[in-house]
Design an enzyme around this catalytic site. Structure first.
Site, PDB file in Angstrom:
ATOM      1  N   ASP A 172       0.810  -1.217   0.000  1.00 43.60           N
ATOM      2  CA  ASP A 172       0.000   0.000   0.000  1.00 43.60           C
ATOM      3  C   ASP A 172       0.844   1.268   0.000  1.00 43.60           C
ATOM      4  OD1 ASP A 172       0.893  -0.535   2.588  1.00 43.60           O
ATOM      5  OD2 ASP A 172      -1.098  -0.953   3.378  1.00 43.60           O
ATOM      6  N   ASN A 181      -7.884  -3.182  14.090  1.00 40.39           N
ATOM      7  CA  ASN A 181      -9.283  -3.380  13.680  1.00 40.39           C
ATOM      8  C   ASN A 181      -9.419  -4.514  12.645  1.00 40.39           C
ATOM      9  OD1 ASN A 181      -8.235  -2.267  11.358  1.00 40.39           O
ATOM     10  ND2 ASN A 181      -9.602  -0.505  11.278  1.00 40.39           N
ATOM     11  N   HIS A 231      -7.552  -4.845   9.900  1.00 46.94           N
ATOM     12  CA  HIS A 231      -7.188  -4.557   8.500  1.00 46.94           C
ATOM     13  C   HIS A 231      -5.919  -5.300   8.095  1.00 46.94           C
ATOM     14  CE1 HIS A 231      -4.880  -0.715   9.867  1.00 46.94           C
ATOM     15  NE2 HIS A 231      -3.983  -1.572   9.464  1.00 46.94           N
ATOM     16  N   GLU A 271      -9.792  -1.917   5.080  1.00 48.61           N
ATOM     17  CA  GLU A 271     -10.465  -1.648   6.340  1.00 48.61           C
ATOM     18  C   GLU A 271     -11.710  -2.531   6.480  1.00 48.61           C
ATOM     19  OE1 GLU A 271      -9.003   0.002   8.480  1.00 48.61           O
ATOM     20  OE2 GLU A 271      -8.258   1.946   7.830  1.00 48.61           O
TER      21      GLU A 271
HETATM   22  C1  F6R Z   1       1.364  -1.523   6.128  1.00 49.65           C
HETATM   23  C2  F6R Z   1       0.085  -2.204   6.209  1.00 49.65           C
HETATM   24  C3  F6R Z   1      -0.727  -2.236   7.446  1.00 49.65           C
HETATM   25  C4  F6R Z   1       0.095  -2.556   8.703  1.00 49.65           C
HETATM   26  C5  F6R Z   1      -0.794  -2.538   9.940  1.00 49.65           C
HETATM   27  C6  F6R Z   1      -0.001  -2.779  11.198  1.00 49.65           C
HETATM   28  O1  F6R Z   1       1.925  -1.650   4.839  1.00 49.65           O
HETATM   29  O2  F6R Z   1      -0.321  -2.726   5.222  1.00 49.65           O
HETATM   30  O3  F6R Z   1      -1.752  -3.195   7.297  1.00 49.65           O
HETATM   31  O4  F6R Z   1       0.692  -3.801   8.541  1.00 49.65           O
HETATM   32  O5  F6R Z   1      -1.439  -1.306  10.033  1.00 49.65           O
HETATM   33  O6  F6R Z   1       0.852  -1.691  11.382  1.00 49.65           O
HETATM   34  P1  F6R Z   1       2.007  -1.705  12.478  1.00 49.65           P
HETATM   35  O7  F6R Z   1       2.983  -2.754  12.063  1.00 49.65           O
HETATM   36  O8  F6R Z   1       2.621  -0.335  12.430  1.00 49.65           O
HETATM   37  O9  F6R Z   1       1.368  -2.029  13.787  1.00 49.65           O
END
Ligand code: F6R
Length: 241
Positions: free
Chosen positions: A67, A136, A138, A143
């Site tokens: 992303d 959440n 994702h 989301e």
């Molecule tokens: C990042 C991504 C997100 C993160 C998720 C966890 O490329 O795709 O899904 O993996 O938000 O983020 P952290 O590792 O910062 O807790």
């Protein structure tokens, strides 16, 4: 799903590094799916060490990031483009032609999304997709409520995700409201998925991923349906199982 239980963040990163190295060293033209955020930072450090110690090379590796924020230029300190350079690419021998990150700063974002899908399919499929887990549920920036059939698309980031990512910005107001993300179907088409989960903050989400019902309201639950998923989780993250 295979669950690998480890003590702490460092052990999680080591286990993940072993898997990635094995695939890089054994596949002819490895295609990796990469994540950003706090969770994979330790893994990237270990991969850099392995490269520096001449235990591996990335010269035949292709990568696809999950992303990117919409509206941030490549050079913005908080773009995922910058993140990847600073946490991995600047320190290894990957060919920049083989690095793919959605560009969230083009005028035709819809075309960018369909082009991204096209390039992935031209490579066959992603061999190993790394995922972090949002509190959440994702995965990527998919989301809650995202259709399981989604491909690379534009998302409106939820308030909770923007708050969670505000730690990287001056304030929450600076966190972009939209992003491009690989879709859930795109992720599910990877041959293998490795999910890294660390910390108490992720414990509810991990319990839902493993034992919750499969529902679009909790995107990560779809991973229960994939044939080759390894979850590597540390003790605090495992505490609600
Ligand atoms: C990042 C991504 C997100 C993160 C998720 C966890 O490329 O795709 O899904 O993996 O938000 O983020 P952290 O590792 O910062 O807790």
């Amino acid at each position: 799903m295979k669950l690998v239980k480890v003590k702490n963040y460092d052990q999680m990163s080591e286990q993940a590094c072993d898997i990635v190295l094995d695939r890089i060293n054994n596949l002819k033209k490895p295609v990796l799916g990469l994540a950003t955020g706090s969770t994979p930072e330790g893994l990237y450090k270990q991969l850099i060490n392995k490269y520096t110690n001449k235990e591996t090379s990335f010269n035949n590796v292709t990568t696809f990031n999950l992303d990117e924020y919409i509206g941030l230029s490549h050079s913005h300190p908080n773009s995922y483009y910058t993140y990847m350079n600073e946490h991995l690419f600047n320190y290894i021998d990957i060919d920049s032609k083989n690095v793919n990150i959605p560009n969230g700063n083009v005028s035709d974002i819809l075309k960018e999304c369909s082009d991204y899908e096209k390039v992935i399919s031209e490579h066959g499929s992603i061999d190993v997709q790394l995922l972090g887990l949002g509190s959440n549920g994702h995965i990527g920036f998919n989301e809650p409520g995202t259709p399981f059939s989604s491909r690379t698309h534009i998302v409106q980031l939820s308030e909770s995700t923007r708050q969670a990512n505000a730690r990287f910005f001056e304030s929450v107001d600076e966190v972009p409201t939209k992003a491009i993300t690989m879709g859930i179907r795109t992720i599910m088409e990877s041959n293998e998925i490795v999910v890294l989960v660390s910390g108490l903050k992720k414990s509810m989400a991990l319990a839902n991923l493993i034992n919750g019902e499969v529902s679009e309201e909790f995107p990560a639950s779809i991973l229960q349906k994939h044939k080759n998923v390894t979850i590597i989780a540390d003790e605090p993250a495992l505490s609600k199982l």
